[in-house]
Design a protein around this motif. Sequence first.
Motif, short mmCIF file in Angstrom:
data_model
loop_
_atom_site.label_atom_id
_atom_site.label_comp_id
_atom_site.label_asym_id
_atom_site.label_seq_id
_atom_site.Cartn_x
_atom_site.Cartn_y
_atom_site.Cartn_z
N UNK A 358 0.94 -0.85 -0.16
CA UNK A 358 -0.18 -0.14 -0.22
C UNK A 358 1.00 1.18 -0.04
N UNK A 359 0.35 2.79 -0.66
CA UNK A 359 1.40 4.27 -1.20
C UNK A 359 1.70 4.15 0.88
N UNK A 360 2.41 4.75 0.89
CA UNK A 360 2.99 5.53 2.18
C UNK A 360 1.57 6.06 2.35
N UNK A 361 0.94 6.64 3.39
CA UNK A 361 0.24 8.08 4.52
C UNK A 361 -1.22 6.50 3.90
N UNK A 362 -1.09 6.08 3.09
CA UNK A 362 -2.59 4.79 3.52
C UNK A 362 -3.06 4.46 4.78
N UNK A 363 -4.09 4.99 5.39
CA UNK A 363 -4.79 4.93 6.69
C UNK A 363 -5.32 3.60 6.70
#
Length: 495
Positions: A358-363
Amino acid sequence: MQLNLSNIEYTYPTAADPALRGVSATFPQGWTGIVGDNGGGKTTLTLVACGILRPDSGSVSPSLLSLYCPQDATEPPQNLEDFALAYDGHATRLRRDLGIEDDWPWRYGTLSGGQQKRLQVACALWAAPDVLAVDEPTNHVDASTRHAISSALARFGGIGLLVSHDRELLDALCTQCLFVAGGIATMRPGGYTQAEGQASLERASAVHAREVARREKARIEREAIRRREEASRSAGKRSLKGVGKHDSDARCKKRIAVVSGQDGKAGRLSSRMEAKLATAEARLAATHVEKRYDADVWLDAAPSRRRVLLRMEPQTLALGDATLSVPALHIGNTDHIGLVGDNGTGKTTLIKQVVGRLPDGTRTLYIPQEPSEADKRAALATLSDLPDVRRGRALSIVAQLNSEPERILEGDTISPGEMRKLMLALGILDRPELIVMDEPTNHLDLGSTVALERMLAAYPAALLLVSHDAKLVAAATGITWRISGAGDEFCLLVR
Protein backbone atom coordinates in the motif's frame (compact mmCIF):
# COMPACT_ATOMS: atom_id res chain seq x y z
CA MET A 1 -37.21 -41.31 20.80
CA GLN A 2 -36.67 -37.92 22.40
CA LEU A 3 -34.68 -36.38 25.25
CA ASN A 4 -36.47 -34.24 27.83
CA LEU A 5 -34.99 -31.62 30.14
CA SER A 6 -37.36 -30.55 32.89
CA ASN A 7 -36.83 -27.46 35.07
CA ILE A 8 -33.03 -27.78 35.09
CA GLU A 9 -31.08 -25.65 37.59
CA TYR A 10 -27.29 -25.68 37.75
CA THR A 11 -24.75 -23.47 39.54
CA TYR A 12 -20.99 -23.94 39.37
CA PRO A 13 -19.41 -24.39 42.84
CA THR A 14 -17.50 -21.09 42.76
CA ALA A 15 -20.18 -19.03 40.99
CA ALA A 16 -22.53 -16.56 42.66
CA ASP A 17 -25.29 -16.91 40.06
CA PRO A 18 -26.74 -20.05 38.45
CA ALA A 19 -25.54 -20.99 34.95
CA LEU A 20 -28.97 -22.50 34.15
CA ARG A 21 -32.29 -21.30 35.56
CA GLY A 22 -35.38 -23.49 35.25
CA VAL A 23 -34.55 -24.76 31.75
CA SER A 24 -37.07 -27.11 30.14
CA ALA A 25 -36.67 -28.39 26.57
CA THR A 26 -37.53 -31.35 24.36
CA PHE A 27 -35.02 -32.69 21.83
CA PRO A 28 -36.49 -35.01 19.16
CA GLN A 29 -34.55 -37.05 16.61
CA GLY A 30 -32.65 -34.81 14.24
CA TRP A 31 -30.53 -31.78 15.00
CA THR A 32 -31.33 -28.98 17.43
CA GLY A 33 -29.13 -25.90 17.38
CA ILE A 34 -27.91 -24.56 20.74
CA VAL A 35 -27.17 -20.88 20.15
CA GLY A 36 -26.49 -17.74 22.15
CA ASP A 37 -23.80 -15.34 23.28
CA ASN A 38 -20.55 -16.48 24.83
CA GLY A 39 -20.99 -17.27 28.52
CA GLY A 40 -24.76 -17.63 28.22
CA GLY A 41 -24.85 -21.30 29.30
CA LYS A 42 -24.83 -23.22 25.98
CA THR A 43 -22.02 -25.65 26.83
CA THR A 44 -23.28 -26.11 30.39
CA LEU A 45 -26.73 -27.06 29.11
CA THR A 46 -25.18 -29.48 26.62
CA LEU A 47 -23.08 -31.17 29.31
CA VAL A 48 -26.15 -31.56 31.51
CA ALA A 49 -28.12 -33.03 28.60
CA CYS A 50 -25.34 -35.57 28.01
CA GLY A 51 -25.16 -36.53 31.68
CA ILE A 52 -21.63 -35.17 32.14
CA LEU A 53 -22.87 -32.59 34.65
CA ARG A 54 -25.52 -33.47 37.24
CA PRO A 55 -28.09 -30.67 37.69
CA ASP A 56 -28.78 -29.20 41.13
CA SER A 57 -32.47 -29.74 40.49
CA GLY A 58 -34.69 -30.90 37.66
CA SER A 59 -34.42 -34.03 35.55
CA VAL A 60 -33.06 -35.39 32.27
CA SER A 61 -35.04 -38.29 30.84
CA PRO A 62 -34.99 -40.98 29.61
CA SER A 63 -31.56 -42.49 30.24
CA LEU A 64 -29.87 -42.68 26.82
CA LEU A 65 -26.39 -43.40 25.49
CA SER A 66 -24.86 -39.92 25.01
CA LEU A 67 -21.58 -38.71 23.55
CA TYR A 68 -20.13 -35.19 23.76
CA CYS A 69 -17.74 -34.02 21.03
CA PRO A 70 -15.79 -31.02 22.44
CA GLN A 71 -14.71 -27.96 20.50
CA ASP A 72 -11.02 -28.74 21.12
CA ALA A 73 -10.03 -31.65 18.86
CA THR A 74 -6.37 -31.85 19.92
CA GLU A 75 -7.17 -34.66 22.41
CA PRO A 76 -7.56 -38.03 20.58
CA PRO A 77 -11.06 -39.58 20.82
CA GLN A 78 -11.33 -42.50 23.25
CA ASN A 79 -12.40 -44.91 20.51
CA LEU A 80 -9.75 -43.77 18.03
CA GLU A 81 -7.86 -47.08 17.90
CA ASP A 82 -11.06 -49.10 17.56
CA PHE A 83 -12.16 -46.89 14.65
CA ALA A 84 -8.72 -47.23 13.03
CA LEU A 85 -9.01 -51.01 13.07
CA ALA A 86 -12.65 -51.14 11.96
CA TYR A 87 -13.54 -51.86 8.35
CA ASP A 88 -17.29 -52.33 8.62
CA GLY A 89 -19.49 -50.53 6.15
CA HIS A 90 -20.15 -47.58 8.47
CA ALA A 91 -16.46 -46.97 9.22
CA THR A 92 -15.52 -47.29 5.54
CA ARG A 93 -18.16 -44.78 4.48
CA LEU A 94 -17.12 -42.30 7.17
CA ARG A 95 -13.49 -42.49 6.01
CA ARG A 96 -14.55 -41.91 2.43
CA ASP A 97 -17.03 -39.09 3.10
CA LEU A 98 -14.73 -37.23 5.51
CA GLY A 99 -11.60 -37.76 3.41
CA ILE A 100 -9.77 -39.64 6.19
CA GLU A 101 -6.58 -41.43 5.20
CA ASP A 102 -5.64 -44.78 6.76
CA ASP A 103 -2.56 -43.46 8.56
CA TRP A 104 -4.26 -40.50 10.25
CA PRO A 105 -5.28 -42.33 13.45
CA TRP A 106 -1.68 -43.46 13.97
CA ARG A 107 -0.21 -39.96 13.69
CA TYR A 108 -3.00 -37.94 15.32
CA GLY A 109 -0.65 -35.45 16.95
CA THR A 110 0.84 -34.40 13.60
CA LEU A 111 -2.49 -33.72 11.89
CA SER A 112 -3.77 -30.23 11.14
CA GLY A 113 -6.67 -28.85 13.15
CA GLY A 114 -9.10 -29.55 10.31
CA GLN A 115 -7.85 -33.14 9.93
CA GLN A 116 -8.17 -33.75 13.67
CA LYS A 117 -11.72 -32.39 13.60
CA ARG A 118 -12.67 -34.70 10.70
CA LEU A 119 -11.32 -37.71 12.59
CA GLN A 120 -12.97 -36.63 15.85
CA VAL A 121 -16.37 -36.33 14.14
CA ALA A 122 -15.88 -39.69 12.37
CA CYS A 123 -15.15 -41.47 15.66
CA ALA A 124 -18.22 -39.87 17.28
CA LEU A 125 -20.55 -40.88 14.44
CA TRP A 126 -19.10 -44.39 14.26
CA ALA A 127 -19.92 -44.86 17.97
CA ALA A 128 -23.62 -44.42 17.00
CA PRO A 129 -24.85 -42.90 20.31
CA ASP A 130 -28.50 -42.15 20.98
CA VAL A 131 -27.58 -38.54 21.73
CA LEU A 132 -24.65 -36.82 20.00
CA ALA A 133 -23.62 -33.31 21.06
CA VAL A 134 -21.01 -31.49 18.97
CA ASP A 135 -19.49 -28.20 20.14
CA GLU A 136 -18.37 -25.80 17.37
CA PRO A 137 -17.49 -28.55 14.83
CA THR A 138 -16.61 -26.08 12.05
CA ASN A 139 -14.56 -23.55 14.03
CA HIS A 140 -11.23 -22.76 12.28
CA VAL A 141 -11.88 -25.18 9.38
CA ASP A 142 -11.88 -24.39 5.68
CA ALA A 143 -14.78 -24.66 3.25
CA SER A 144 -14.11 -28.23 2.09
CA THR A 145 -13.79 -29.53 5.67
CA ARG A 146 -16.97 -27.67 6.65
CA HIS A 147 -18.86 -29.27 3.76
CA ALA A 148 -17.57 -32.74 4.61
CA ILE A 149 -18.50 -32.39 8.30
CA SER A 150 -21.95 -31.00 7.45
CA SER A 151 -22.69 -33.87 5.08
CA ALA A 152 -21.57 -36.49 7.60
CA LEU A 153 -23.58 -34.97 10.46
CA ALA A 154 -26.67 -34.75 8.24
CA ARG A 155 -26.77 -38.56 8.05
CA PHE A 156 -26.83 -39.01 11.85
CA GLY A 157 -30.13 -40.66 12.79
CA GLY A 158 -30.21 -40.03 16.54
CA ILE A 159 -30.82 -36.96 18.70
CA GLY A 160 -28.28 -34.28 17.77
CA LEU A 161 -27.33 -31.18 19.75
CA LEU A 162 -25.31 -28.68 17.73
CA VAL A 163 -23.55 -25.87 19.61
CA SER A 164 -22.35 -23.57 16.84
CA HIS A 165 -21.94 -20.02 15.56
CA ASP A 166 -21.91 -21.31 11.95
CA ARG A 167 -25.17 -19.99 10.53
CA GLU A 168 -24.85 -21.96 7.31
CA LEU A 169 -24.39 -25.22 9.23
CA LEU A 170 -27.30 -24.45 11.59
CA ASP A 171 -29.58 -23.70 8.64
CA ALA A 172 -28.53 -26.87 6.83
CA LEU A 173 -28.96 -29.29 9.74
CA CYS A 174 -31.38 -27.97 12.36
CA THR A 175 -35.15 -28.20 12.58
CA GLN A 176 -35.26 -26.10 15.76
CA CYS A 177 -32.91 -23.85 17.74
CA LEU A 178 -32.65 -23.41 21.50
CA PHE A 179 -31.61 -19.84 22.32
CA VAL A 180 -29.71 -19.67 25.61
CA ALA A 181 -29.07 -16.33 27.33
CA GLY A 182 -28.28 -15.68 30.98
CA GLY A 183 -29.07 -19.29 31.86
CA ILE A 184 -32.61 -19.08 30.41
CA ALA A 185 -33.54 -21.06 27.29
CA THR A 186 -36.18 -20.45 24.60
CA MET A 187 -36.92 -22.96 21.81
CA ARG A 188 -37.84 -21.64 18.36
CA PRO A 189 -38.61 -23.61 15.18
CA GLY A 190 -36.37 -23.84 12.12
CA GLY A 191 -32.70 -23.29 11.38
CA TYR A 192 -30.89 -20.23 12.67
CA THR A 193 -32.17 -17.81 10.02
CA GLN A 194 -35.83 -18.70 10.62
CA ALA A 195 -35.43 -18.91 14.40
CA GLU A 196 -33.56 -15.61 14.63
CA GLY A 197 -36.24 -14.00 12.49
CA GLN A 198 -38.80 -15.12 15.07
CA ALA A 199 -36.56 -13.85 17.87
CA SER A 200 -36.31 -10.46 16.12
CA LEU A 201 -40.11 -10.23 15.94
CA GLU A 202 -40.32 -11.09 19.63
CA ARG A 203 -37.72 -8.41 20.47
CA ALA A 204 -39.67 -5.83 18.46
CA SER A 205 -42.88 -6.84 20.24
CA ALA A 206 -41.11 -6.61 23.62
CA VAL A 207 -39.78 -3.14 22.76
CA HIS A 208 -43.32 -2.02 21.86
CA ALA A 209 -44.77 -3.60 25.02
CA ARG A 210 -42.14 -1.92 27.15
CA GLU A 211 -42.87 1.47 25.58
CA VAL A 212 -46.62 1.00 26.17
CA ALA A 213 -45.93 -0.01 29.79
CA ARG A 214 -43.63 3.01 30.25
CA ARG A 215 -46.25 5.43 28.93
CA GLU A 216 -48.98 3.85 31.10
CA LYS A 217 -46.77 4.09 34.18
CA ALA A 218 -46.11 7.78 33.45
CA ARG A 219 -49.86 8.44 33.03
CA ILE A 220 -50.72 6.68 36.29
CA GLU A 221 -47.93 8.55 38.10
CA ARG A 222 -49.43 11.87 37.00
CA GLU A 223 -52.90 10.76 38.07
CA ALA A 224 -51.59 9.45 41.40
CA ILE A 225 -49.97 12.82 42.15
CA ARG A 226 -53.25 14.59 41.37
CA ARG A 227 -55.18 12.20 43.61
CA ARG A 228 -52.72 12.67 46.49
CA GLU A 229 -53.11 16.43 46.26
CA GLU A 230 -56.91 16.10 46.12
CA ALA A 231 -56.93 13.77 49.13
CA SER A 232 -54.77 16.22 51.05
CA ARG A 233 -57.12 19.10 50.28
CA SER A 234 -60.12 16.96 51.26
CA ALA A 235 -58.54 16.06 54.60
CA GLY A 236 -58.01 19.73 55.29
CA LYS A 237 -61.58 20.60 54.42
CA ARG A 238 -63.17 18.10 56.82
CA SER A 239 -61.13 19.21 59.80
CA LEU A 240 -63.09 21.32 62.38
CA LYS A 241 -59.93 23.26 63.06
CA GLY A 242 -60.48 26.92 62.23
CA VAL A 243 -64.27 26.62 62.37
CA GLY A 244 -65.78 28.86 64.97
CA LYS A 245 -67.52 27.24 67.91
CA HIS A 246 -70.72 29.12 67.12
CA ASP A 247 -70.64 28.46 63.32
CA SER A 248 -73.24 25.67 63.52
CA ASP A 249 -73.90 25.54 59.74
CA ALA A 250 -70.24 24.78 58.84
CA ARG A 251 -69.88 22.21 61.63
CA CYS A 252 -73.08 20.50 60.52
CA LYS A 253 -71.92 20.19 56.89
CA LYS A 254 -68.63 18.59 57.94
CA ARG A 255 -70.44 16.09 60.19
CA ILE A 256 -72.84 15.19 57.36
CA ALA A 257 -69.82 14.50 55.10
CA VAL A 258 -68.36 12.15 57.71
CA VAL A 259 -71.64 10.25 58.11
CA SER A 260 -72.26 10.00 54.34
CA GLY A 261 -68.68 8.85 53.63
CA GLN A 262 -68.03 11.59 51.08
CA ASP A 263 -65.16 12.98 53.17
CA GLY A 264 -63.01 9.83 52.54
CA LYS A 265 -63.72 9.45 48.83
CA ALA A 266 -60.64 11.34 47.63
CA GLY A 267 -58.42 9.36 49.97
CA ARG A 268 -59.83 6.03 48.76
CA LEU A 269 -59.32 7.05 45.12
CA SER A 270 -55.75 8.04 45.93
CA SER A 271 -55.11 4.61 47.50
CA ARG A 272 -56.49 2.87 44.43
CA MET A 273 -54.19 4.92 42.19
CA GLU A 274 -51.22 3.93 44.34
CA ALA A 275 -52.15 0.26 43.82
CA LYS A 276 -52.48 0.82 40.05
CA LEU A 277 -49.10 2.55 40.04
CA ALA A 278 -47.48 -0.42 41.82
CA THR A 279 -49.02 -2.77 39.22
CA ALA A 280 -47.76 -0.60 36.33
CA GLU A 281 -44.26 -0.49 37.80
CA ALA A 282 -44.25 -4.29 38.17
CA ARG A 283 -45.45 -4.72 34.57
CA LEU A 284 -42.69 -2.42 33.28
CA ALA A 285 -40.02 -4.22 35.31
CA ALA A 286 -41.22 -7.59 33.99
CA THR A 287 -41.05 -6.50 30.34
CA HIS A 288 -37.57 -7.74 29.38
CA VAL A 289 -35.94 -6.48 26.20
CA GLU A 290 -32.78 -8.23 25.03
CA LYS A 291 -29.96 -5.73 24.53
CA ARG A 292 -29.07 -5.24 20.86
CA TYR A 293 -27.35 -2.33 19.14
CA ASP A 294 -28.36 -1.03 15.71
CA ALA A 295 -26.63 2.35 15.62
CA ASP A 296 -24.37 3.43 12.76
CA VAL A 297 -20.76 3.80 13.96
CA TRP A 298 -19.44 5.24 10.71
CA LEU A 299 -20.77 8.76 11.21
CA ASP A 300 -17.38 10.40 10.63
CA ALA A 301 -15.80 7.85 8.25
CA ALA A 302 -15.40 8.51 4.52
CA PRO A 303 -13.71 6.91 1.50
CA SER A 304 -10.22 7.98 0.48
CA ARG A 305 -9.99 10.88 -1.97
CA ARG A 306 -7.87 8.59 -4.17
CA ARG A 307 -10.19 6.48 -6.32
CA VAL A 308 -7.73 3.56 -6.37
CA LEU A 309 -5.84 2.61 -3.21
CA LEU A 310 -3.65 -0.12 -4.72
CA ARG A 311 -2.61 -1.59 -8.06
CA MET A 312 -0.61 -4.83 -8.22
CA GLU A 313 0.94 -6.40 -11.30
CA PRO A 314 0.54 -10.16 -11.93
CA GLN A 315 2.91 -12.22 -9.79
CA THR A 316 3.62 -15.66 -8.35
CA LEU A 317 3.95 -16.05 -4.60
CA ALA A 318 5.93 -18.83 -2.94
CA LEU A 319 4.04 -20.93 -0.37
CA GLY A 320 6.77 -23.25 0.87
CA ASP A 321 6.87 -26.01 -1.74
CA ALA A 322 3.75 -24.65 -3.46
CA THR A 323 3.00 -21.50 -5.47
CA LEU A 324 0.11 -19.08 -5.79
CA SER A 325 -0.48 -17.38 -9.16
CA VAL A 326 -1.97 -13.92 -8.69
CA PRO A 327 -3.42 -11.85 -11.57
CA ALA A 328 -3.34 -8.06 -11.75
CA LEU A 329 -5.27 -6.67 -8.77
CA HIS A 330 -6.61 -3.31 -7.72
CA ILE A 331 -8.54 -2.03 -4.71
CA GLY A 332 -10.92 0.89 -5.19
CA ASN A 333 -11.65 3.36 -2.40
CA THR A 334 -15.11 1.84 -1.71
CA ASP A 335 -14.48 -1.78 -2.74
CA HIS A 336 -15.59 -4.46 -0.29
CA ILE A 337 -13.58 -7.58 -1.15
CA GLY A 338 -13.94 -11.09 0.27
CA LEU A 339 -10.88 -13.37 0.01
CA VAL A 340 -11.91 -17.05 0.25
CA GLY A 341 -10.25 -20.43 -0.15
CA ASP A 342 -9.22 -23.52 1.76
CA ASN A 343 -6.64 -23.51 4.54
CA GLY A 344 -3.05 -23.56 3.31
CA THR A 345 -3.77 -21.99 -0.08
CA GLY A 346 -2.02 -18.68 0.61
CA LYS A 347 -4.73 -16.29 1.81
CA THR A 348 -2.71 -14.82 4.68
CA THR A 349 0.43 -14.62 2.47
CA LEU A 350 -1.53 -12.62 -0.11
CA ILE A 351 -2.99 -10.34 2.57
CA LYS A 352 0.50 -9.49 3.84
CA GLN A 353 1.62 -8.70 0.28
CA VAL A 354 -1.33 -6.34 -0.16
CA VAL A 355 -0.72 -4.54 3.13
CA GLY A 356 3.02 -4.28 2.44
CA ARG A 357 2.49 -2.68 -0.99
CA LEU A 358 0.00 0.00 0.00
CA PRO A 359 1.28 3.53 -0.74
CA ASP A 360 2.77 5.43 2.18
CA GLY A 361 0.21 7.47 4.05
CA THR A 362 -2.70 5.09 3.40
CA ARG A 363 -4.66 4.92 6.64
CA THR A 364 -4.96 1.15 7.03
CA LEU A 365 -6.32 -0.98 9.86
CA TYR A 366 -4.98 -4.56 9.72
CA ILE A 367 -6.30 -7.07 12.26
CA PRO A 368 -4.59 -10.48 12.01
CA GLN A 369 -6.27 -13.83 12.55
CA GLU A 370 -4.55 -14.40 15.89
CA PRO A 371 -3.27 -11.16 17.51
CA SER A 372 0.08 -11.65 19.22
CA GLU A 373 0.72 -10.92 22.88
CA ALA A 374 2.50 -7.74 21.77
CA ASP A 375 -0.61 -6.72 19.77
CA LYS A 376 -2.80 -7.29 22.83
CA ARG A 377 -0.55 -5.30 25.16
CA ALA A 378 -0.34 -2.46 22.65
CA ALA A 379 -4.14 -2.32 22.24
CA LEU A 380 -4.78 -2.26 25.98
CA ALA A 381 -2.09 0.39 26.49
CA THR A 382 -3.62 2.52 23.73
CA LEU A 383 -7.06 2.25 25.31
CA SER A 384 -5.67 3.24 28.70
CA ASP A 385 -3.89 6.30 27.29
CA LEU A 386 -6.86 7.67 25.33
CA PRO A 387 -8.62 10.84 26.51
CA ASP A 388 -11.94 10.13 28.19
CA VAL A 389 -14.05 11.11 25.18
CA ARG A 390 -12.16 8.91 22.71
CA ARG A 391 -12.01 6.02 25.20
CA GLY A 392 -15.77 6.28 25.62
CA ARG A 393 -16.19 6.24 21.84
CA ALA A 394 -14.05 3.09 21.52
CA LEU A 395 -15.92 1.29 24.30
CA SER A 396 -19.24 2.30 22.73
CA ILE A 397 -18.16 0.56 19.52
CA VAL A 398 -17.16 -2.53 21.53
CA ALA A 399 -20.65 -2.53 23.07
CA GLN A 400 -22.24 -2.33 19.62
CA LEU A 401 -20.24 -5.45 18.72
CA ASN A 402 -22.08 -7.30 21.51
CA SER A 403 -19.40 -7.26 24.23
CA GLU A 404 -19.41 -5.80 27.72
CA PRO A 405 -17.02 -2.81 27.96
CA GLU A 406 -16.37 -3.73 31.61
CA ARG A 407 -14.70 -6.98 30.50
CA ILE A 408 -12.47 -5.04 28.12
CA LEU A 409 -11.42 -2.70 30.93
CA GLU A 410 -10.48 -5.67 33.12
CA GLY A 411 -7.72 -6.40 30.60
CA ASP A 412 -6.35 -9.66 32.00
CA THR A 413 -9.45 -11.72 31.16
CA ILE A 414 -10.06 -10.40 27.63
CA SER A 415 -10.77 -13.19 25.11
CA PRO A 416 -9.32 -13.42 21.57
CA GLY A 417 -12.68 -12.43 20.09
CA GLU A 418 -12.99 -9.43 22.39
CA MET A 419 -9.42 -8.39 21.56
CA ARG A 420 -10.26 -8.26 17.85
CA LYS A 421 -13.32 -6.16 18.69
CA LEU A 422 -11.13 -3.78 20.70
CA MET A 423 -8.56 -3.55 17.89
CA LEU A 424 -11.35 -2.73 15.42
CA ALA A 425 -12.84 -0.12 17.77
CA LEU A 426 -9.46 1.57 18.31
CA GLY A 427 -8.72 1.53 14.59
CA ILE A 428 -12.06 3.11 13.73
CA LEU A 429 -11.07 6.18 15.74
CA ASP A 430 -8.39 6.92 13.11
CA ARG A 431 -10.92 6.82 10.25
CA PRO A 432 -9.11 4.17 8.15
CA GLU A 433 -9.36 4.25 4.37
CA LEU A 434 -8.97 0.46 4.26
CA ILE A 435 -9.83 -2.20 6.84
CA VAL A 436 -8.18 -5.61 6.46
CA MET A 437 -9.46 -8.43 8.70
CA ASP A 438 -8.25 -12.04 8.68
CA GLU A 439 -10.89 -14.54 9.96
CA PRO A 440 -12.63 -11.98 12.21
CA THR A 441 -15.38 -14.37 13.39
CA ASN A 442 -13.04 -16.89 15.04
CA HIS A 443 -14.07 -17.21 18.72
CA LEU A 444 -17.15 -14.99 18.17
CA ASP A 445 -20.65 -16.00 19.24
CA LEU A 446 -23.57 -15.57 16.84
CA GLY A 447 -24.74 -12.26 18.28
CA SER A 448 -21.26 -10.79 17.86
CA THR A 449 -20.95 -12.21 14.33
CA VAL A 450 -24.25 -10.65 13.26
CA ALA A 451 -23.25 -7.31 14.82
CA LEU A 452 -19.88 -7.41 13.04
CA GLU A 453 -21.58 -8.31 9.76
CA ARG A 454 -23.91 -5.32 10.04
CA MET A 455 -21.04 -3.00 10.91
CA LEU A 456 -18.72 -4.11 8.10
CA ALA A 457 -21.51 -4.09 5.50
CA ALA A 458 -22.17 -0.40 6.30
CA TYR A 459 -18.49 0.62 6.23
CA PRO A 460 -18.24 3.48 3.68
CA ALA A 461 -14.58 3.02 2.66
CA ALA A 462 -12.60 -0.02 1.41
CA LEU A 463 -12.68 -3.45 3.07
CA LEU A 464 -10.62 -6.61 2.51
CA LEU A 465 -12.08 -9.52 4.46
CA VAL A 466 -10.70 -13.06 4.78
CA SER A 467 -13.33 -15.45 6.10
CA HIS A 468 -14.76 -18.98 5.91
CA ASP A 469 -18.16 -17.56 6.94
CA ALA A 470 -20.04 -17.55 3.64
CA LYS A 471 -22.92 -15.47 4.99
CA LEU A 472 -20.58 -12.82 6.36
CA VAL A 473 -18.73 -12.61 3.03
CA ALA A 474 -21.99 -12.43 1.07
CA ALA A 475 -23.45 -9.70 3.32
CA ALA A 476 -20.37 -7.50 3.77
CA THR A 477 -18.58 -7.73 0.40
CA GLY A 478 -19.41 -7.33 -3.27
CA ILE A 479 -16.18 -8.57 -4.90
CA THR A 480 -14.75 -12.06 -4.39
CA TRP A 481 -11.11 -13.11 -4.67
CA ARG A 482 -11.19 -16.93 -4.67
CA ILE A 483 -8.12 -19.14 -4.37
CA SER A 484 -8.51 -22.58 -5.93
CA GLY A 485 -6.25 -25.42 -7.02
CA ALA A 486 -4.69 -28.52 -5.54
CA GLY A 487 -1.35 -30.09 -4.79
CA ASP A 488 1.38 -27.48 -5.06
CA GLU A 489 -0.24 -25.06 -7.55
CA PHE A 490 -2.92 -22.55 -6.62
CA CYS A 491 -4.38 -19.60 -8.49
CA LEU A 492 -6.45 -16.55 -7.57
CA LEU A 493 -9.63 -15.78 -9.47
CA VAL A 494 -11.42 -12.39 -9.26
CA ARG A 495 -15.19 -12.24 -9.56
